[in-house]
Design a protein around this motif. Structure first.
Motif, PDB file in Angstrom:
ATOM      1  N   LEU A 184       0.827  -1.208   0.000  1.00  0.00           N
ATOM      2  CA  LEU A 184       0.000   0.000   0.000  1.00  0.00           C
ATOM      3  C   LEU A 184       0.862   1.258   0.000  1.00  0.00           C
ATOM      4  N   PHE A 185       1.940   1.236   0.751  1.00  0.00           N
ATOM      5  CA  PHE A 185       2.844   2.386   0.774  1.00  0.00           C
ATOM      6  C   PHE A 185       3.450   2.633  -0.598  1.00  0.00           C
ATOM      7  N   LEU A 225       2.220   1.699  -3.510  1.00  0.00           N
ATOM      8  CA  LEU A 225       1.166   2.132  -4.430  1.00  0.00           C
ATOM      9  C   LEU A 225       0.796   3.602  -4.223  1.00  0.00           C
ATOM     10  N   THR A 226       0.817   4.076  -3.008  1.00  0.00           N
ATOM     11  CA  THR A 226       0.478   5.498  -2.766  1.00  0.00           C
ATOM     12  C   THR A 226       1.595   6.408  -3.222  1.00  0.00           C
ATOM     13  N   GLN A 227       2.797   5.953  -3.354  1.00  0.00           N
ATOM     14  CA  GLN A 227       3.900   6.785  -3.823  1.00  0.00           C
ATOM     15  C   GLN A 227       3.800   7.052  -5.318  1.00  0.00           C
ATOM     16  N   HIS A 228       3.154   6.188  -6.083  1.00  0.00           N
ATOM     17  CA  HIS A 228       3.088   6.326  -7.522  1.00  0.00           C
ATOM     18  C   HIS A 228       1.848   7.082  -7.996  1.00  0.00           C
ATOM     19  N   THR A 229       0.993   7.481  -7.136  1.00  0.00           N
ATOM     20  CA  THR A 229      -0.196   8.226  -7.575  1.00  0.00           C
ATOM     21  C   THR A 229       0.132   9.680  -7.743  1.00  0.00           C
ATOM     22  N   THR A 230      -0.597  10.351  -8.609  1.00  0.00           N
ATOM     23  CA  THR A 230      -0.404  11.789  -8.811  1.00  0.00           C
ATOM     24  C   THR A 230      -1.259  12.556  -7.825  1.00  0.00           C
ATOM     25  N   PRO A 231      -0.763  13.722  -7.394  1.00  0.00           N
ATOM     26  CA  PRO A 231      -1.542  14.468  -6.398  1.00  0.00           C
ATOM     27  C   PRO A 231      -2.798  15.108  -6.971  1.00  0.00           C
TER      28      PRO A 231
END
Length: 116
Positions: free
Chosen positions: A106-107, A109-115
């Motif tokens: 999960l960590f 995956l959240t790093q690769h999302t755009t803000p």
């Protein structure tokens, strides 16, 4: 029929003097005081045992076999208890490992999302 319900005196061919001494000590542990020399005579058949001696020997054989059986069952229970504890420990470690892997996933995956 269990071993201790039909006690038999060991034969002269299968017992050494050391085994006879150990048997005498085991008999003393259950309250039957027969010296090793007399036990040797009884097993060899040199001197005929009296009725009281045979009753004592039969009781001692039965009591020592019963004590031995209780000891074996206690060891078996302890081994089963240790195996259950080991299985529980391994299960807990696997569960912690799975949770850590999911958290890491999960960590990442959240790093690769755009803000936005």
């Amino acid at each position: 029929m269990t071993d201790w319900s039909d006690p038999r005196m060991p034969s002269a061919e299968t017992t050494s003097p050391r085994q006879i001494k150990r048997l005498s000590r085991n008999f003393a542990g259950v309250g039957v005081g027969i010296p090793p020399e007399r036990l040797q005579e009884i097993t060899v058949g040199g001197a005929a045992p009296t009725y009281d001696e045979m009753v004592d020997v039969t009781f001692a054989l039965t009591a020592t076999a019963l004590i031995s059986e209780k000891r074996r069952s206690k060891v078996g229970r302890a081994q089963r208890h240790c195996v259950r504890g080991f299985i529980l420990l391994v299960t807990i470690l696997i569960a912690i490992n799975v949770l850590l892997c999911l958290g890491l996933m999960l960590f990442v995956l959240t790093q690769h999302t755009t803000p936005y």
